[in-house]
Design a protein around this motif. Structure first.
Motif, PDB file in Angstrom:
ATOM      1  N   GLN A 157      51.036 -31.158 -24.749  1.00  0.00           N
ATOM      2  CA  GLN A 157      51.455 -29.847 -24.269  1.00  0.00           C
ATOM      3  C   GLN A 157      50.768 -28.728 -25.056  1.00  0.00           C
ATOM      4  N   ARG A 159      51.038 -26.212 -27.335  1.00  0.00           N
ATOM      5  CA  ARG A 159      52.059 -25.775 -28.281  1.00  0.00           C
ATOM      6  C   ARG A 159      51.435 -25.110 -29.500  1.00  0.00           C
ATOM      7  N   THR A 160      52.265 -24.326 -30.176  1.00  0.00           N
ATOM      8  CA  THR A 160      51.855 -23.701 -31.425  1.00  0.00           C
ATOM      9  C   THR A 160      51.638 -24.772 -32.490  1.00  0.00           C
ATOM     10  N   THR A 174      52.650 -31.045 -34.279  1.00  0.00           N
ATOM     11  CA  THR A 174      52.364 -30.719 -32.888  1.00  0.00           C
ATOM     12  C   THR A 174      51.391 -29.541 -32.836  1.00  0.00           C
ATOM     13  N   GLY A 175      50.713 -29.428 -31.692  1.00  0.00           N
ATOM     14  CA  GLY A 175      49.852 -28.267 -31.495  1.00  0.00           C
ATOM     15  C   GLY A 175      48.392 -28.480 -31.821  1.00  0.00           C
ATOM     16  N   HIS A 197      49.849 -34.428 -30.842  1.00  0.00           N
ATOM     17  CA  HIS A 197      51.076 -34.633 -31.612  1.00  0.00           C
ATOM     18  C   HIS A 197      51.061 -36.019 -32.244  1.00  0.00           C
ATOM     19  N   ASP A 272      61.999 -20.231 -19.639  1.00  0.00           N
ATOM     20  CA  ASP A 272      62.418 -20.566 -21.002  1.00  0.00           C
ATOM     21  C   ASP A 272      63.926 -20.412 -21.199  1.00  0.00           C
ATOM     22  N   GLU A 275      65.630 -22.693 -23.717  1.00  0.00           N
ATOM     23  CA  GLU A 275      65.373 -22.306 -25.094  1.00  0.00           C
ATOM     24  C   GLU A 275      66.286 -21.157 -25.516  1.00  0.00           C
TER      25      GLU A 275
END
Length: 476
Positions: A157, A159-160, A174-175, A197, A272, A275
């Motif tokens: 994905q 992601r940051t 991750t990211g 990841h 979102d 979240e």
């Protein structure tokens, strides 16, 4: 903590695996603990990977004293990618990179099986739930294909770049953080594994270093325990933001769309929204200001309900489905937590319903509520009828006839954490002033066997408590 020179923000995120030493981390955007809370972050850091630093998660140089080796174990699980064919989906899995976090087996046991063969039965669950489980795999061992075409770009994905220090387990990265060896070359990954990841060993015992192999379970690796008198918040007990987010994602993806009563309420919500709700619950249950700092606090939350004219039937269904989602997400199901959890849902949903009515005038500038244990009933405050017998309490040294008896040295250690919590609604057994004030009542209950709640004290301990009273009840 070992700190390195200031990094250069324009460089890509990177983790360098130093030779028999720490992970040298540079330019990651987020560094969080297992609760989803931010951990102090520098542009460059040295993170422990020998498992023995006294300043976890940071390196303190202990690896040099213990002759830590970062080599792989020749007896490790082979690097082999297996394919499991299903009616609608194919699942790829490489046991050689699995970190045994249990995200798949705990949450979708009909598809992923513990100590059973085959490990995966792709036709045992709904496709959307399988995809969610594959995407949640923190080690990168899982992937899937539809129609024979692997969907790695869906599993990986955008992601940051971030690192999570998991509870008593690995670093979860991750990211698309680049992983390199001490010479700056890319660390080879396992067959079919993700580069977006992955999980890195933090206990120092992985058979597949630098990647986690699940050995933290076998060696019983643990982070420093909280202080004995630490009382967990509902946020901590639930498992933090990640656990609450897991619940809200299940709620909004599985239950809300199929429900004709509640579904229409959320048809126009932002993508979102799970979240946002998880952040709200995190803050309400005692976590950091997850919601206020990102989304705007109480007034922002109220604005999401204005004009919706929520009915009692919709409110009650919302609570019921969120409780079911909590079960699915494996949130704690002990009575103390669920009593507090459901109490907030009932209270909060009624406030939301009230504020959603036509001509409602919500009071401005209200703070985000903070919820706590119901009637101070906290985990450990009672003896479960299903719990195994508790181990014998550590022996207490009885002072000699001529030795003074003090509260700090002799009396306080007599009371376990469970004893303290079971009586917290009356007085604090770890407080000198409380015990001194209520000493006659406590002695009476100790003498007749009604305290502690799970059995009588030995006569020598009752006599010690009486001796402390008779000698003037010294503190220390």
């Amino acid at each position: 903590m070992t700190e390195l020179p200031n990094g250069q923000p324009e460089l890509q995120p990177e983790i360098k695996v130093s030779l028999n030493g720490p992970y040298l981390v540079s330019n990651v955007a987020e560094f969080r603990n297992w609760l989803g809370e931010e951990v102090p972050l520098q542009s460059e850091m040295a993170l422990c990977r020998c498992g023995q630093s006294s300043n976890k998660p940071y390196c303190d140089g202990t690896h040099a004293k213990t002759s830590f080796s970062g080599g792989k174990d020749p007896k490790r699980v082979p690097d082999k990618r297996d394919v499991y064919l299903g009616q609608q989906i194919e699942i790829f899995d490489n046991r050689g990179i699995c970190a045994h976090s249990g995200f798949c087996t705990d949450r979708l046991a009909s598809v992923f099986h513990v100590r059973q063969e085959p490990f995966i039965t792709p036709s045992g669950g709904r496709m959307d739930e399988i995809i969610q489980a594959v995407r949640a795999c923190p080690s990168g061992a899982l992937s899937y294909a539809i129609g024979g075409v692997e969907a790695r770009n869906q599993v990986d994905q955008p992601r940051t770049a971030s690192i999570e220090v998991s509870k008593d387990g690995p670093y979860r990265v991750t990211g698309s953080v680049r992983l390199v060896d001490e010479l700056g070359n890319d660390v080879p990954g396992a067959e079919g594994s993700s580069r977006e990841h992955f999980s890195l060993c933090r206990c120092g015992h992985s058979q597949n270093k630098p990647f986690c192999s699940g050995m933290h379970w076998s060696v019983k690796f643990t982070d420093p325990a909280p202080a004995p008198d630490h009382e967990p918040t509902l946020f901590e007990w639930a498992g933090g933001f990640p656990a609450l987010l897991r619940m809200t994602r299940i709620f909004y993806s599985k239950y809300v769309p199929q429900d004709p009563l509640v579904g229409p309420l959320f048809a126009n919500m932002s993508p979102d929204h799970p979240e946002r709700v998880a952040a709200w619950l995190s803050e309400v249950f005692g976590g950091s200001k997850f919601y206020s700092e990102i989304y705007g606090g109480y007034s922002r939350m109220i604005s999401q309900h204005v004009g919706k004219c929520i009915t009692e039937e919709q409110r009650a269904r919302w609570v019921k489905m969120l409780c079911q989602s909590a079960d699915d997400a494996k949130l704690p199901n002990d009575p103390e937590f669920r009593a507090a959890f459901v109490a907030y849902l009932e209270w909060g949903s009624r406030i939301g319903k009230e504020n959603s009515q036509q001509h409602a005038m919500p009071p401005p500038n209200m703070p985000v509520p903070r919820w706590w244990w119901v009637c101070n009933a906290k985990p450990g405050s009672r003896v479960s009828a299903l719990a195994p017998p508790e181990e014998v309490q550590q022996s207490i040294a009885i002072p000699g006839p001529d030795e003074p008896v003090t509260f700090a040295q002799h009396i306080k250690p007599l009371f376990r954490k469970m004893d303290r919590e079971s009586m917290s609604f009356v007085f604090d057994l770890w407080s000198y002033s409380d015990v001194r004030t209520h000493a006659p009542e406590i002695l009476n209950r100790l003498g007749n066997g009604t305290m502690p709640c799970d059995g009588e004290w030995p006569k020598e301990r009752v006599d010690l408590f009486r001796r402390w009273i008779d000698s003037g009840m010294a503190d220390s």
